[in-house]
Design a protein around this motif. Structure first.
Motif, PDB file in Angstrom:
ATOM      1  N   MET A   2      14.402 -12.458  -6.863  1.00 36.52           N
ATOM      2  CA  MET A   2      14.580 -11.223  -6.105  1.00 36.52           C
ATOM      3  C   MET A   2      13.716 -10.129  -6.725  1.00 36.52           C
ATOM      4  O   MET A   2      13.812  -9.856  -7.928  1.00 36.52           O
ATOM      5  CB  MET A   2      16.046 -10.792  -6.113  1.00 36.52           C
ATOM      6  N   ILE A   3      12.866  -9.507  -5.917  1.00 30.53           N
ATOM      7  CA  ILE A   3      11.931  -8.493  -6.401  1.00 30.53           C
ATOM      8  C   ILE A   3      12.050  -7.243  -5.538  1.00 30.53           C
ATOM      9  O   ILE A   3      12.015  -7.321  -4.299  1.00 30.53           O
ATOM     10  CB  ILE A   3      10.473  -9.012  -6.352  1.00 30.53           C
ATOM     11  N   TYR A   4      12.178  -6.071  -6.191  1.00 27.17           N
ATOM     12  CA  TYR A   4      12.197  -4.796  -5.486  1.00 27.17           C
ATOM     13  C   TYR A   4      11.012  -3.967  -5.951  1.00 27.17           C
ATOM     14  O   TYR A   4      10.956  -3.528  -7.099  1.00 27.17           O
ATOM     15  CB  TYR A   4      13.505  -4.049  -5.745  1.00 27.17           C
ATOM     16  N   ASN A   5      10.038  -3.769  -5.063  1.00 27.53           N
ATOM     17  CA  ASN A   5       8.850  -2.971  -5.354  1.00 27.53           C
ATOM     18  C   ASN A   5       8.948  -1.638  -4.621  1.00 27.53           C
ATOM     19  O   ASN A   5       8.895  -1.598  -3.383  1.00 27.53           O
ATOM     20  CB  ASN A   5       7.581  -3.709  -4.906  1.00 27.53           C
ATOM     21  N   THR A   6       9.093  -0.568  -5.373  1.00 30.47           N
ATOM     22  CA  THR A   6       9.257   0.755  -4.780  1.00 30.47           C
ATOM     23  C   THR A   6       8.118   1.669  -5.192  1.00 30.47           C
ATOM     24  O   THR A   6       7.614   1.600  -6.317  1.00 30.47           O
ATOM     25  CB  THR A   6      10.601   1.386  -5.188  1.00 30.47           C
ATOM     26  N   SER A   7       7.717   2.544  -4.275  1.00 28.71           N
ATOM     27  CA  SER A   7       6.666   3.510  -4.583  1.00 28.71           C
ATOM     28  C   SER A   7       7.180   4.653  -5.454  1.00 28.71           C
ATOM     29  O   SER A   7       6.393   5.417  -6.017  1.00 28.71           O
ATOM     30  CB  SER A   7       6.091   4.088  -3.285  1.00 28.71           C
ATOM     31  N   LEU A   8       8.497   4.768  -5.570  1.00 25.49           N
ATOM     32  CA  LEU A   8       9.083   5.858  -6.348  1.00 25.49           C
ATOM     33  C   LEU A   8       8.949   5.611  -7.846  1.00 25.49           C
ATOM     34  O   LEU A   8       8.703   4.484  -8.289  1.00 25.49           O
ATOM     35  CB  LEU A   8      10.558   6.019  -5.991  1.00 25.49           C
TER      36      LEU A   8
ATOM     37  N   LYS B 203       6.595   2.462  -8.764  1.00 27.01           N
ATOM     38  CA  LYS B 203       5.255   2.968  -8.433  1.00 27.01           C
ATOM     39  C   LYS B 203       4.370   1.863  -7.856  1.00 27.01           C
ATOM     40  O   LYS B 203       3.196   1.750  -8.176  1.00 27.01           O
ATOM     41  CB  LYS B 203       4.612   3.612  -9.666  1.00 27.01           C
ATOM     42  N   ARG B 204       4.939   1.032  -6.979  1.00 25.41           N
ATOM     43  CA  ARG B 204       4.207  -0.029  -6.275  1.00 25.41           C
ATOM     44  C   ARG B 204       4.235   0.266  -4.782  1.00 25.41           C
ATOM     45  O   ARG B 204       5.304   0.376  -4.183  1.00 25.41           O
ATOM     46  CB  ARG B 204       4.814  -1.407  -6.521  1.00 25.41           C
ATOM     47  N   SER B 205       3.060   0.404  -4.183  1.00 29.99           N
ATOM     48  CA  SER B 205       2.956   0.721  -2.769  1.00 29.99           C
ATOM     49  C   SER B 205       2.285  -0.433  -2.020  1.00 29.99           C
ATOM     50  O   SER B 205       1.156  -0.820  -2.339  1.00 29.99           O
ATOM     51  CB  SER B 205       2.137   2.003  -2.577  1.00 29.99           C
ATOM     52  N   LEU B 206       2.973  -0.985  -1.029  1.00 29.12           N
ATOM     53  CA  LEU B 206       2.427  -2.094  -0.246  1.00 29.12           C
ATOM     54  C   LEU B 206       1.227  -1.606   0.576  1.00 29.12           C
ATOM     55  O   LEU B 206       1.343  -0.669   1.366  1.00 29.12           O
ATOM     56  CB  LEU B 206       3.504  -2.655   0.683  1.00 29.12           C
ATOM     57  N   VAL B 207       0.074  -2.255   0.389  1.00 27.46           N
ATOM     58  CA  VAL B 207      -1.137  -1.844   1.108  1.00 27.46           C
ATOM     59  C   VAL B 207      -1.700  -2.932   2.012  1.00 27.46           C
ATOM     60  O   VAL B 207      -2.508  -2.668   2.881  1.00 27.46           O
ATOM     61  CB  VAL B 207      -2.241  -1.379   0.117  1.00 27.46           C
ATOM     62  N   GLU B 208      -1.263  -4.189   1.814  1.00 30.78           N
ATOM     63  CA  GLU B 208      -1.791  -5.272   2.639  1.00 30.78           C
ATOM     64  C   GLU B 208      -0.831  -6.448   2.629  1.00 30.78           C
ATOM     65  O   GLU B 208      -0.212  -6.746   1.599  1.00 30.78           O
ATOM     66  CB  GLU B 208      -3.166  -5.723   2.110  1.00 30.78           C
ATOM     67  N   VAL B 209      -0.710  -7.112   3.783  1.00 35.35           N
ATOM     68  CA  VAL B 209       0.048  -8.354   3.882  1.00 35.35           C
ATOM     69  C   VAL B 209      -0.881  -9.441   4.406  1.00 35.35           C
ATOM     70  O   VAL B 209      -1.441  -9.313   5.495  1.00 35.35           O
ATOM     71  CB  VAL B 209       1.268  -8.220   4.818  1.00 35.35           C
ATOM     72  N   ARG B 210      -1.063 -10.493   3.625  1.00 37.16           N
ATOM     73  CA  ARG B 210      -1.892 -11.634   4.039  1.00 37.16           C
ATOM     74  C   ARG B 210      -0.944 -12.747   4.495  1.00 37.16           C
ATOM     75  O   ARG B 210      -0.538 -13.595   3.704  1.00 37.16           O
ATOM     76  CB  ARG B 210      -2.760 -12.092   2.864  1.00 37.16           C
ATOM     77  N   HIS B 211      -0.603 -12.702   5.769  1.00 35.01           N
ATOM     78  CA  HIS B 211       0.445 -13.616   6.241  1.00 35.01           C
ATOM     79  C   HIS B 211      -0.015 -15.064   6.248  1.00 35.01           C
ATOM     80  O   HIS B 211       0.804 -15.982   6.135  1.00 35.01           O
ATOM     81  CB  HIS B 211       0.927 -13.189   7.628  1.00 35.01           C
ATOM     82  N   GLU B 212      -1.327 -15.290   6.354  1.00 36.06           N
ATOM     83  CA  GLU B 212      -1.813 -16.674   6.364  1.00 36.06           C
ATOM     84  C   GLU B 212      -1.543 -17.379   5.040  1.00 36.06           C
ATOM     85  O   GLU B 212      -1.289 -18.586   5.006  1.00 36.06           O
ATOM     86  CB  GLU B 212      -3.328 -16.710   6.643  1.00 36.06           C
ATOM     87  N   THR B 213      -1.600 -16.623   3.951  1.00 33.56           N
ATOM     88  CA  THR B 213      -1.379 -17.198   2.613  1.00 33.56           C
ATOM     89  C   THR B 213      -0.071 -16.742   1.993  1.00 33.56           C
ATOM     90  O   THR B 213       0.191 -17.039   0.827  1.00 33.56           O
ATOM     91  CB  THR B 213      -2.544 -16.814   1.683  1.00 33.56           C
ATOM     92  N   SER B 214       0.743 -16.019   2.748  1.00 34.82           N
ATOM     93  CA  SER B 214       2.028 -15.491   2.260  1.00 34.82           C
ATOM     94  C   SER B 214       1.842 -14.684   0.981  1.00 34.82           C
ATOM     95  O   SER B 214       2.506 -14.920  -0.035  1.00 34.82           O
ATOM     96  CB  SER B 214       3.032 -16.631   2.032  1.00 34.82           C
ATOM     97  N   GLU B 215       0.942 -13.711   1.051  1.00 27.08           N
ATOM     98  CA  GLU B 215       0.679 -12.845  -0.091  1.00 27.08           C
ATOM     99  C   GLU B 215       0.851 -11.383   0.313  1.00 27.08           C
ATOM    100  O   GLU B 215       0.448 -10.974   1.397  1.00 27.08           O
ATOM    101  CB  GLU B 215      -0.745 -13.039  -0.622  1.00 27.08           C
ATOM    102  N   ALA B 216       1.471 -10.616  -0.593  1.00 28.20           N
ATOM    103  CA  ALA B 216       1.634  -9.182  -0.402  1.00 28.20           C
ATOM    104  C   ALA B 216       0.863  -8.463  -1.503  1.00 28.20           C
ATOM    105  O   ALA B 216       0.999  -8.803  -2.680  1.00 28.20           O
ATOM    106  CB  ALA B 216       3.112  -8.798  -0.453  1.00 28.20           C
ATOM    107  N   VAL B 217       0.058  -7.467  -1.114  1.00 28.07           N
ATOM    108  CA  VAL B 217      -0.792  -6.749  -2.062  1.00 28.07           C
ATOM    109  C   VAL B 217      -0.236  -5.335  -2.248  1.00 28.07           C
ATOM    110  O   VAL B 217      -0.022  -4.603  -1.271  1.00 28.07           O
ATOM    111  CB  VAL B 217      -2.248  -6.676  -1.575  1.00 28.07           C
ATOM    112  N   PHE B 218      -0.013  -4.971  -3.495  1.00 32.16           N
ATOM    113  CA  PHE B 218       0.537  -3.664  -3.830  1.00 32.16           C
ATOM    114  C   PHE B 218      -0.441  -2.872  -4.693  1.00 32.16           C
ATOM    115  O   PHE B 218      -1.057  -3.421  -5.606  1.00 32.16           O
ATOM    116  CB  PHE B 218       1.855  -3.813  -4.604  1.00 32.16           C
ATOM    117  N   GLU B 219      -0.556  -1.576  -4.402  1.00 30.99           N
ATOM    118  CA  GLU B 219      -1.304  -0.679  -5.273  1.00 30.99           C
ATOM    119  C   GLU B 219      -0.366  -0.118  -6.326  1.00 30.99           C
ATOM    120  O   GLU B 219       0.770   0.286  -6.015  1.00 30.99           O
ATOM    121  CB  GLU B 219      -1.911   0.470  -4.470  1.00 30.99           C
ATOM    122  N   VAL B 220      -0.818  -0.108  -7.585  1.00 29.81           N
ATOM    123  CA  VAL B 220      -0.045   0.510  -8.661  1.00 29.81           C
ATOM    124  C   VAL B 220      -0.376   1.994  -8.646  1.00 29.81           C
ATOM    125  O   VAL B 220      -1.480   2.397  -9.028  1.00 29.81           O
ATOM    126  CB  VAL B 220      -0.380  -0.123 -10.021  1.00 29.81           C
TER     127      VAL B 220
END
Length: 251
Positions: free
Chosen positions: A46-52, A79-96
Motif C-alpha cells: 500500500m503506497i500513498y503519494n501526496t503532493s503535500l 511532496k510527490r505529484s503524479l505527472v504521467e500514467v503509462r497504462h500500457e506498462t502499468s507505470e505511474a510517474v511522479f515529480e518530486v
C-alpha cells in the motif's frame, strides 16, 4: 478492489486545491481494510503519494493519520505529484516537488488517481479572480476584495479552507448576513472563521471526525478527542450527514 490480486496499490493526492482533502486517504484506508478482510493484504504493498508536505494540514489529525499508516504498514511519500500514467506498462510517474524536476516511476497493480481540480473555466483570467482562477474574496466577510457588490462562497472562491459541504453551510450564513448589510448601505460585520469538517473513514465502522478552522484552529463540536477513530463518527458520516445534506442543507 475485487479484481486486485497482488502488487503495488498506489493512491495519489494532486498538486492543486481539491474538492475534499480527505478523500484520497479515505479510499486508501477502506481499501486496506477490504484487502485485510479478503485475505489479500499480505500480497499488497500500500503506497500513498501526496503532493503535500504533511499527511494532513492540521497537526492534530496529521499525527493521528500518520499513526494509522505506521500501524497498517502503508508507505507514505510526501511532496510527490503524479505527472504521467503509462497504462500500457502499468507505470505511474511522479515529480518530486522542490527537487528541480526529479521524477520517480512506480509499477502499479492498482492506481487510484485523485484528479487535479480547478475553478470553473469561466473564471480563468477574469478580473474578479486571483492568479489561481478563484474569485478573490476577503476570507472573513466573503466580500470581493476590490468589487464591493460581489460576494462568493464555496468551490469558486479562494477562501483558504477545505471545499466541503460543512464549510459552505457556515459560509452561506455569514455571506447572507453581510450581503444584507451591504444592500442596506452598511459595512459587512460578520466574520467566517474558516470552519470546515472532514470525516475521515479509517475502516468500515470507524471514522475520525476532523473539525477545524483557519490556520488549523481546533473547532471540534463534541466533548471528546475527535482525532480518535470512533463508531459514533462513522454512523454520523454514513447515515446522518447524507440526510442533513439532501433534506436540510440544499433546501
Amino acid at each position: 478492489m475485487q479484481a486486485f490480486t497482488e502488487g503495488n496499490a498506489i493512491f495519489t493526492y494532486p498538486n492543486t486545491p481539491i474538492k475534499c482533502g480527505g478523500a484520497p486517504q479515505k479510499i486508501l484506508y477502506l481499501t486496506e481494510d477490504y484487502f485485510r478482510k479478503k485475505g489479500k493484504r499480505e500480497h499488497a504493498t500500500m503506497i500513498y503519494n501526496t503532493s503535500l508536505e504533511v499527511v494532513f494540514p492540521v497537526p492534530k489529525y496529521s499525527e493521528a493519520l500518520y499513526k494509522q499508516m505506521l500501524q497498517r504498514d502503508i508507505h507514505l511519500n510526501l511532496k510527490r505529484s503524479l505527472v504521467e500514467v503509462r497504462h500500457e506498462t502499468s507505470e505511474a510517474v511522479f515529480e518530486v516537488l522542490g527537487s528541480d524536476g526529479v521524477l520517480e516511476t512506480y509499477k502499479y497493480s492498482m492506481l487510484h488517481v485523485a484528479p487535479p481540480c480547478s475553478a470553473p473555466s469561466v473564471l480563468w483570467d477574469s478580473e474578479v479572480s486571483d492568479k489561481t482562477g478563484y474569485v478573490d474574496v476577503d476570507k472573513g466577510t466573503c466580500q470581493h476584495v476590490r468589487f464591493a457588490n460581489i460576494f462568493a462562497l464555496g468551490d469558486c472562491s479562494n477562501l483558504p479552507t477545505s471545499k466541503t459541504a460543512a464549510a459552505i453551510s457556515e459560509q452561506y450564513n455569514i455571506l447572507a448576513k453581510n450581503l444584507s448589510q451591504v444592500m442596506a448601505g452598511q459595512e459587512p460585520s460578520h466574520e467566517y472563521d474558516g470552519y470546515t469538517a472532514c470525516p475521515l473513514l479509517t475502516k468500515k465502522g470507524l471514522c475520525i471526525l476532523a473539525e477545524f478552522g483557519y490556520d488549523g484552529k481546533d473547532l471540534e463540536t463534541f466533548p471528546f478527542d475527535q482525532s480518535v477513530p470512533r463508531l459514533s463518527a462513522y454512523v454520523m458520516k454514513v447515515y446522518v450527514m447524507p440526510l442533513l445534506y439532501w433534506h436540510f442543507l440544499l433546501t
